[in-house]
Every structure is written in structure tokens, then in C-alpha cells.
Design an enzyme around this catalytic site. Structure first.
Site, PDB file in Angstrom:
ATOM      1  N   CYS A 107       2.007  -9.631   8.884  1.00  0.00           N
ATOM      2  CA  CYS A 107       2.009  -8.601   8.057  1.00  0.00           C
ATOM      3  C   CYS A 107       2.270  -7.478   9.207  1.00  0.00           C
ATOM      4  CB  CYS A 107       0.446  -8.161   7.530  1.00  0.00           C
ATOM      5  SG  CYS A 107       0.040  -6.486   6.957  1.00  0.00           S
ATOM      6  N   CYS A 110      -0.322  -4.176   8.949  1.00  0.00           N
ATOM      7  CA  CYS A 110      -1.633  -4.181   9.291  1.00  0.00           C
ATOM      8  C   CYS A 110      -2.183  -5.816   9.431  1.00  0.00           C
ATOM      9  CB  CYS A 110      -2.722  -3.442   8.543  1.00  0.00           C
ATOM     10  SG  CYS A 110      -2.166  -3.751   6.645  1.00  0.00           S
ATOM     11  N   SER A 111      -2.806  -6.293   8.546  1.00  0.00           N
ATOM     12  CA  SER A 111      -3.273  -7.661   8.736  1.00  0.00           C
ATOM     13  C   SER A 111      -3.454  -8.430   7.337  1.00  0.00           C
ATOM     14  CB  SER A 111      -4.653  -7.631   9.343  1.00  0.00           C
ATOM     15  OG  SER A 111      -5.676  -6.779   8.852  1.00  0.00           O
ATOM     16  N   CYS A 112      -2.875  -8.013   6.539  1.00  0.00           N
ATOM     17  CA  CYS A 112      -2.808  -8.622   5.136  1.00  0.00           C
ATOM     18  C   CYS A 112      -2.842  -9.971   5.279  1.00  0.00           C
ATOM     19  CB  CYS A 112      -1.905  -7.958   4.081  1.00  0.00           C
ATOM     20  SG  CYS A 112      -1.882  -6.423   3.852  1.00  0.00           S
TER      21      CYS A 112
HETATM   22 FE    FE Z   1      -1.717  -5.732   6.032  1.00  0.00          FE
END
Ligand code: FE
Length: 199
Positions: A107, A110-112
């Protein structure tokens, strides 16, 4: 007396634990969260949700041809049929690795991450280094994870978003013909479902 309590950390809380407690106290005091709801949430992500869910999905896809086709056609529904639904799992796309194509997920924003099947993302997944280098030079990132792919294998990097999460279906290891679905699930690692590892 000279007794130094600094040495005895056994029963003390870590810095992080103290911060979490302080934060929880404030949120509960202000009425933003309920302690019981928070406990239920933490318990969910500690025990119920994690890579073992994704491993079951992969093992089923390895052993059940119809399920595999369904998973690749409609990942969200096929995964939900095993009871794995919830936040960050609203739209999951399954990507099947083959000798020709290796899928890898990042991602960049961000951190999906597909929580219902993999749990919470590992620290490296959220790092700026992984997020930028996975796109720029996936082959050397894979090498750092101990994965050396043939030069003929194309590496396809997929960028998760808040709309789409990906689950990599790794290739079933050779010599596993006699294993049960449960035994196969035991071979499927978290990283192999992100594309940064092999089963
Ligand atoms: Fe994300």
C-alpha cells in the site's frame, strides 16, 4: 539500602503498554469508547482474525478446484463463505501466483491490508522503505525476504487502496500431494499471502 528497583522490570508495564493504558483511560473517561467494546475488538484481532484465516482460504483453493475458480472470480464472496468478513475486507481480490507471474502487494499510500484474512499488517508493511522500494525494485526487495525468483518470472506489484485489498494465493509447493487441507494450511505463511514469501 542500595537496592535498585530499576533492575526489576518483570512486573512493570512497557512504555507502549503505559501509553496504550493512558490513551484508553482518556477515551473511556471522555465517553468516546467503551472498555468492553475495546476489549472485544482487541480479542478479535488477537485470536480470531489473523493469517490462519487466509491460510485456510489458500489451502481450500489448492484442494478444491471449484472454490479456487470462485475465489479468483469473486474473492470477497468466496472468502466470506468461510466466515471471514469485516473491516478492511469489503472488497478482496485474490491473485494467483504461477511460474510465469508472481504477485506482490503493497500500500504505497498508507497500510491498507485485508484484515479479515491476514489480521493486522506487520510493521515492515507500513514502513516507508517497503512502500517505496516494493514498487521501484520489487526483485531486490524479494531477495531481502529470502525469495529468489527465476528471471523469467514476471513480478507484478499491486497497490492496495481503501477500496481494494489483495490476497496472494501462492503456488502449492511440490511434493504436497498427500497432505490434507489442514496440513496444507499449516504451510501457508503470512508473507506468502502478501507475496513477500513462499509457503
Ligand atoms: Fe493504505
Amino acid at each position: 539500602m542500595g537496592h535498585d528497583h530499576e533492575h526489576d522490570h518483570g512486573s512493570e508495564l512497557s512504555e507502549t503498554q503505559r501509553r496504550v493504558r493512558a490513551l484508553e483511560t482518556i477515551l473511556v473517561d471522555k465517553g468516546y469508547v467503551e472498555s468492553a467494546a475495546l476489549d472485544a475488538l482487541i480479542e478479535t484481532y488477537e485470536t480470531k482474525v489473523g493469517p490462519h484465516n487466509g491460510a485456510r482460504v489458500v489451502a481450500k483453493a489448492w484442494t478444491d478446484r471449484e472454490y479456487r475458480e470462485w475465489l479468483l472470480a469473486d474473492g470477497t464472496a468466496a472468502i466470506a463463505s468461510l466466515g471471514y468478513t469485516g473491516r478492511q475486507g469489503e472488497h478482496i481480490v485474490a491473485l494467483e501466483n504461477t511460474p510465469a507471474v508472481h504477485h506482490m502487494v503493497v500500500c504505497t499510500l498508507c497500510s491498507c491490508y485485508p484484515w479479515p484474512v491476514l489480521g493486522l499488517p506487520p510493521v515492515w508493511y507500513k514502513s516507508a522503505a517497503y512502500r517505496s522500494r516494493a514498487v521501484a525494485d520489487p526483485r531486490s526487495v524479494l531477495r531481502e525476504f529470502g525469495v529468489e525468483l527465476p528471471a523469467t518470472t514476471e513480478i507484478r506489484v499491486h497497490d492496495s487502496t481503501s477500496e481494494i485489498r489483495y490476497l496472494v494465493v501462492p503456488m502449492r509447493p511440490a511434493g504436497t500431494e498427500g497432505l490434507t487441507e489442514e496440513e496444507l494450511a499449516g504451510l501457508v505463511t503470512r508473507n506468502s499471502m502478501i507475496g513477500t514469501g513462499l509457503p
